[in-house]
Design an enzyme around this catalytic site. Structure first.
Site, PDB file in Angstrom:
ATOM      1  N   LYS A 118      44.905  36.141  35.862  1.00 28.11           N
ATOM      2  CA  LYS A 118      45.367  37.426  36.413  1.00 28.11           C
ATOM      3  C   LYS A 118      46.865  37.402  36.699  1.00 28.11           C
ATOM      4  O   LYS A 118      47.520  38.438  36.621  1.00 28.11           O
ATOM      5  CB  LYS A 118      44.549  37.814  37.651  1.00 28.11           C
ATOM      6  CG  LYS A 118      43.109  38.162  37.280  1.00 28.11           C
ATOM      7  CD  LYS A 118      42.409  39.078  38.252  1.00 28.11           C
ATOM      8  CE  LYS A 118      41.072  39.520  37.643  1.00 28.11           C
ATOM      9  NZ  LYS A 118      40.222  40.256  38.545  1.00 28.11           N
ATOM     10  N   LYS A 200      35.640  36.990  27.187  1.00 30.46           N
ATOM     11  CA  LYS A 200      34.666  37.656  28.059  1.00 30.46           C
ATOM     12  C   LYS A 200      34.793  39.173  27.907  1.00 30.46           C
ATOM     13  O   LYS A 200      35.905  39.690  27.861  1.00 30.46           O
ATOM     14  CB  LYS A 200      34.969  37.231  29.507  1.00 30.46           C
ATOM     15  CG  LYS A 200      34.171  37.943  30.570  1.00 30.46           C
ATOM     16  CD  LYS A 200      34.592  37.523  31.970  1.00 30.46           C
ATOM     17  CE  LYS A 200      35.363  38.640  32.646  1.00 30.46           C
ATOM     18  NZ  LYS A 200      35.392  38.566  34.110  1.00 30.46           N
ATOM     19  N   LYS A 203      36.085  44.567  32.054  1.00 31.09           N
ATOM     20  CA  LYS A 203      36.382  45.953  32.443  1.00 31.09           C
ATOM     21  C   LYS A 203      37.791  46.332  32.050  1.00 31.09           C
ATOM     22  O   LYS A 203      38.092  47.490  31.825  1.00 31.09           O
ATOM     23  CB  LYS A 203      36.368  46.044  33.969  1.00 31.09           C
ATOM     24  CG  LYS A 203      35.072  46.037  34.634  1.00 31.09           C
ATOM     25  CD  LYS A 203      35.386  45.842  36.112  1.00 31.09           C
ATOM     26  CE  LYS A 203      34.157  45.842  36.947  1.00 31.09           C
ATOM     27  NZ  LYS A 203      34.449  45.304  38.277  1.00 31.09           N
TER      28      LYS A 203
HETATM   29  P1  ATP Z   1      37.727  42.153  35.416  1.00 29.68           P
HETATM   30  O1  ATP Z   1      37.353  41.810  34.020  1.00 29.68           O
HETATM   31  O2  ATP Z   1      38.429  43.459  35.562  1.00 29.68           O
HETATM   32  O3  ATP Z   1      38.365  41.039  36.171  1.00 29.68           O
HETATM   33  P2  ATP Z   1      34.964  41.866  35.836  1.00 29.68           P
HETATM   34  O4  ATP Z   1      34.457  42.613  34.662  1.00 29.68           O
HETATM   35  O5  ATP Z   1      34.926  40.372  35.806  1.00 29.68           O
HETATM   36  O6  ATP Z   1      36.404  42.394  36.204  1.00 29.68           O
HETATM   37  P3  ATP Z   1      33.837  41.814  38.490  1.00 29.68           P
HETATM   38  O7  ATP Z   1      33.653  42.894  39.471  1.00 29.68           O
HETATM   39  O8  ATP Z   1      34.904  40.840  38.777  1.00 29.68           O
HETATM   40  O9  ATP Z   1      34.137  42.413  37.070  1.00 29.68           O
HETATM   41  O10 ATP Z   1      32.469  41.084  38.213  1.00 29.68           O
HETATM   42  C1  ATP Z   1      31.229  41.512  38.665  1.00 29.68           C
HETATM   43  C2  ATP Z   1      30.143  40.588  38.197  1.00 29.68           C
HETATM   44  O11 ATP Z   1      29.952  40.709  36.793  1.00 29.68           O
HETATM   45  C3  ATP Z   1      30.411  39.103  38.441  1.00 29.68           C
HETATM   46  O12 ATP Z   1      29.209  38.477  38.845  1.00 29.68           O
HETATM   47  C4  ATP Z   1      30.815  38.583  37.102  1.00 29.68           C
HETATM   48  O13 ATP Z   1      30.536  37.214  36.939  1.00 29.68           O
HETATM   49  C5  ATP Z   1      29.954  39.431  36.185  1.00 29.68           C
HETATM   50  N1  ATP Z   1      30.546  39.577  34.843  1.00 29.68           N
HETATM   51  C6  ATP Z   1      31.712  40.185  34.542  1.00 29.68           C
HETATM   52  N2  ATP Z   1      31.936  40.157  33.215  1.00 29.68           N
HETATM   53  C7  ATP Z   1      30.873  39.514  32.660  1.00 29.68           C
HETATM   54  C8  ATP Z   1      30.518  39.175  31.320  1.00 29.68           C
HETATM   55  N3  ATP Z   1      31.282  39.499  30.289  1.00 29.68           N
HETATM   56  N4  ATP Z   1      29.348  38.538  31.125  1.00 29.68           N
HETATM   57  C9  ATP Z   1      28.543  38.214  32.150  1.00 29.68           C
HETATM   58  N5  ATP Z   1      28.826  38.499  33.434  1.00 29.68           N
HETATM   59  C10 ATP Z   1      29.976  39.143  33.706  1.00 29.68           C
END
Ligand code: ATP
Ligand code: LTN
Length: 336
Positions: A118, A200, A203
């Site tokens: 980040k 990954k 969002k």
């Molecule tokens: P950003 O990508 O903007 O940092 P994020 O998509 O990781 O955000 P969070 O709110 O940080 O979103 O994560 C919420 C939950 O979703 C966490 O438990 C995280 O581990 C899970 N998660 C996020 N992306 C994935 C993914 N691609 N596959 C599986 N689990 C995920």
């Protein structure tokens, strides 16, 4: 016969109300939260204090906070069974985070993968909160004496540091915190981007074409799946190392249908990649479209949602404030 009252174990998880959620969030976190809510005493937060470690537009943050609550419910979290609340409504989170800061080393935080990622992505705003993010997360988890924490695999490092901080504190004083266990999905702990499965699904990806958002409509879902990368042979087989694209699609398919990988492989034996991708898109859309309708219906019932959040914050505060006062007592804060 002697009656034994079996206390349910405590479960904690949270999601940040940033951007629209993706099916990665659903598969990695929310689906497990829903599946575990009967067996555990659950606390689910909307992590708006974590969200501001990256700059947010205030009106959007407010709106996304309520939208995430509606999504939790639309996905099947039952407010009668679990405590759903907004992190900033319970002041104990910031208070415990301050104390835990004095049990955490700068070097440990500098080494966190998410902090490094980040920082690279938001080079103009490497703020103290971004670095302190895991300590706030540790405070979230430890306040509720949580036994288990279902999250995606990207959060494992934060879970490990939470355990280290808890053990450190317990060793210096006396057993105070429960040392929590991370729970990661067997399949789908890290859903990949459809265009680059080594990354990954996020969002905040630069190219949204590789991300399925929970609010994408059916046409968009189908189009994104049709463009998903596969490989140059033609066999639908789960082999993440050699067939990352196809394996990622199989993980998504099984998560959305409840079928096993073996069942899915059998179903798609001899089927071309085009038809396979269409079937994955159909399965995802079949689940998401009703969830979207339910989320929209709930969002129109603001008083109902506010009622859930108010009750949630009260329940959460009771548990959290008891832990915080214990901590304050142990570290020697003068109490009245
Ligand atoms: P950003 O990508 O903007 O940092 P994020 O998509 O990781 O955000 P969070 O709110 O940080 O979103 O994560 C919420 C939950 O979703 C966490 O438990 C995280 O581990 C899970 N998660 C996020 N992306 C994935 C993914 N691609 N596959 C599986 N689990 C995920
Ligand atoms: N950092 C988490 C969200 C989060 C969380 C938590 C998850 C904040 N506090 C406590 C589990 C337990 C993420 O998913 N990015």
């Amino acid at each position: 016969m002697e009656e034994t009252i079996q206390q349910k174990k405590r479960l904690y998880s949270a999601v940040q109300p940033t951007n629209a959620l993706t099916i990665g969030n659903y598969i990695g976190a929310i689906r497990n939260m829903v599946a575990m809510q009967d067996e555990y005493d659950c606390f689910f937060a909307v992590a708006n204090m974590h969200a501001i470690t990256v700059r947010q537009v205030p009106a959007q943050l407010r709106q996304k906070t309520l939208a995430l609550v509606a999504l939790y419910l639309a996905c099947g979290l039952d407010p009668e069974k679990c405590t759903i609340y907004v992190q900033s409504h319970v002041p104990c989170h910031a208070e415990l985070a301050w104390v835990l800061n004095t049990f955490t080393y700068v070097g440990e935080m500098e080494r966190m993968t998410q902090f490094k990622d980040k920082s690279a992505k938001h080079a103009d705003n490497i703020n103290m909160g971004l670095m302190d993010y895991p300590v706030l997360m540790a405070a979230d988890i430890l306040l509720y004496k949580s036994d288990v924490v279902p999250v995606g695999i990207d959060q494992r490092q934060h879970l490990e540091i939470t355990r280290d901080i808890a053990i450190r504190f317990n060793n210096i004083y006396s057993p105070t915190f429960v040392v929590p266990e991370g729970v990661y999905p067997k399949v789908g702990a890290k859903i990949g981007d459809l265009l680059d499965p080594s990354k990954k699904m996020s969002k905040s990806a630069e190219n949204p074409a590789g991300t399925i958002f929970m609010d994408d409509d059916k046409d968009v879902i189908m189009r994104k799946f049709r463009r998903a990368v596969t490989d140059s042979d033609s066999e639908v087989r789960y082999d993440p190392e050699n067939k990352p694209g196809v394996s990622n699609l199989l993980s998504i398919y099984t998560a959305f249908t409840g079928k096993s990988i073996e069942e899915a492989e059998r179903q798609f034996a001899g089927v071309g990649y085009g038809d396979f991708k269409t079937a994955v898109g159909e399965a995802v859309a079949a689940k998401l479209i009703p969830v979207q309708a339910e989320q929209a219906r709930l969002l129109a019932e603001k008083d109902y949602l506010n009622g859930i959040l108010k009750a949630g914050a009260e329940r959460a505060y009771k548990v959290a404030s008891a832990t915080l006062s214990k901590v304050y007592r142990k570290i020697g804060f003068y109490q009245l």
